[in-house]
Design a protein around this motif. Structure first.
Motif, PDB file in Angstrom:
ATOM      1  N   PHE A 108      31.766  33.837  30.205  1.00 49.05           N
ATOM      2  CA  PHE A 108      32.276  34.195  31.530  1.00 49.05           C
ATOM      3  C   PHE A 108      31.900  35.614  31.960  1.00 49.05           C
ATOM      4  O   PHE A 108      32.429  36.122  32.948  1.00 49.05           O
ATOM      5  CB  PHE A 108      33.791  34.018  31.574  1.00 49.05           C
ATOM      6  CG  PHE A 108      34.218  32.582  31.437  1.00 49.05           C
ATOM      7  CD1 PHE A 108      34.203  31.725  32.524  1.00 49.05           C
ATOM      8  CD2 PHE A 108      34.620  32.077  30.207  1.00 49.05           C
ATOM      9  CE1 PHE A 108      34.580  30.398  32.393  1.00 49.05           C
ATOM     10  CE2 PHE A 108      35.012  30.759  30.068  1.00 49.05           C
ATOM     11  CZ  PHE A 108      34.986  29.914  31.170  1.00 49.05           C
TER      12      PHE A 108
ATOM     13  N   SER B 208      34.505  37.282  34.673  1.00 52.16           N
ATOM     14  CA  SER B 208      34.818  36.605  35.931  1.00 52.16           C
ATOM     15  C   SER B 208      36.299  36.240  35.997  1.00 52.16           C
ATOM     16  O   SER B 208      36.987  36.158  34.978  1.00 52.16           O
ATOM     17  CB  SER B 208      33.973  35.342  36.075  1.00 52.16           C
ATOM     18  OG  SER B 208      34.383  34.378  35.116  1.00 52.16           O
ATOM     19  N   GLU B 209      36.757  35.993  37.213  1.00 49.03           N
ATOM     20  CA  GLU B 209      38.139  35.562  37.414  1.00 49.03           C
ATOM     21  C   GLU B 209      38.406  34.244  36.698  1.00 49.03           C
ATOM     22  O   GLU B 209      39.476  34.049  36.121  1.00 49.03           O
ATOM     23  CB  GLU B 209      38.457  35.423  38.911  1.00 49.03           C
ATOM     24  CG  GLU B 209      38.563  36.740  39.640  1.00 49.03           C
ATOM     25  CD  GLU B 209      37.224  37.245  40.196  1.00 49.03           C
ATOM     26  OE1 GLU B 209      36.151  36.734  39.802  1.00 49.03           O
ATOM     27  OE2 GLU B 209      37.261  38.175  41.026  1.00 49.03           O
ATOM     28  N   SER B 210      37.431  33.336  36.723  1.00 48.29           N
ATOM     29  CA  SER B 210      37.628  32.057  36.021  1.00 48.29           C
ATOM     30  C   SER B 210      37.749  32.279  34.516  1.00 48.29           C
ATOM     31  O   SER B 210      38.461  31.541  33.835  1.00 48.29           O
ATOM     32  CB  SER B 210      36.500  31.073  36.352  1.00 48.29           C
ATOM     33  OG  SER B 210      35.241  31.628  36.030  1.00 48.29           O
TER      34      SER B 210
ATOM     35  N   ILE C  67      41.384  33.229  33.883  1.00 46.98           N
ATOM     36  CA  ILE C  67      42.240  32.033  33.887  1.00 46.98           C
ATOM     37  C   ILE C  67      42.060  31.260  32.591  1.00 46.98           C
ATOM     38  O   ILE C  67      43.037  30.818  31.967  1.00 46.98           O
ATOM     39  CB  ILE C  67      41.937  31.142  35.110  1.00 46.98           C
ATOM     40  CG1 ILE C  67      42.365  31.849  36.397  1.00 46.98           C
ATOM     41  CG2 ILE C  67      42.638  29.787  34.981  1.00 46.98           C
ATOM     42  CD1 ILE C  67      41.893  31.172  37.670  1.00 46.98           C
ATOM     43  N   GLU C  68      40.812  31.097  32.146  1.00 41.77           N
ATOM     44  CA  GLU C  68      40.546  30.359  30.903  1.00 41.77           C
ATOM     45  C   GLU C  68      41.186  31.066  29.713  1.00 41.77           C
ATOM     46  O   GLU C  68      41.741  30.419  28.820  1.00 41.77           O
ATOM     47  CB  GLU C  68      39.048  30.192  30.689  1.00 41.77           C
ATOM     48  CG  GLU C  68      38.679  29.402  29.458  1.00 41.77           C
ATOM     49  CD  GLU C  68      39.145  27.944  29.461  1.00 41.77           C
ATOM     50  OE1 GLU C  68      39.238  27.355  28.361  1.00 41.77           O
ATOM     51  OE2 GLU C  68      39.403  27.384  30.548  1.00 41.77           O
TER      52      GLU C  68
END
Length: 138
Positions: free
Chosen positions: A44, A52-54, A57-58
């Motif tokens: 990421f 990254s923002e994702s 979250i992950e």
């Protein structure tokens, strides 16, 4: 109880290069603390050297998964969890390569096969991301 390194793989279904938790320590029955060293080789990682923002979250989701895995180890019943919803996600800033994410996840409530969780990720005491997750347990 502290779990780190290769032992994390016993707690979560993800495998390298998708493992997003370096260590976990349970502080009480509803709360656990995890860490992740942000690295350029992370799946990421963005070209500017941030996560990254994702990825944030992950990381929070895998922190919940690792906590659930620890609880299942104690209960001897391994759960399977599926993220049903991410609510109120806020990214205050993306962490840089070389920084360490310190995340606290709290299992707020369980209703039937649905678990509500809150995750807050910090770098050196500065909150960088937070989210609420709805996880369906099978």
């Amino acid at each position: 109880m502290m779990v780190k390194g290769a032992d994390i793989e016993r707690l979560i279904p993800q495998r390298r290069p998708f493992i997003m938790v370096d260590s976990i320590e349970v502080s009480d029955g509803n709360r656990a603390a995890t860490t992740l060293a942000v690295r350029l080789d992370n799946y990421f990682a963005l070209p500017d050297g941030t996560m990254s923002e994702s990825g944030l979250i992950e990381h929070i989701a895998q922190s919940c998964s690792a906590f659930g895995g620890l609880q299942a180890q104690e209960a001897d019943t391994p759960p399977v969890g599926i993220i049903g919803e991410v609510k109120h996600f806020t990214c205050h800033r993306r962490p840089f390569s070389g920084e360490r994410l310190d995340t606290v996840v709290t299992f707020d409530m369980t209703f039937g096969n649905v678990r509500m969780a809150t995750g807050i990720s910090s770098v050196d005491g500065e909150v960088v991301a937070e989210a609420k997750l709805k996880i369906f347990m099978q």
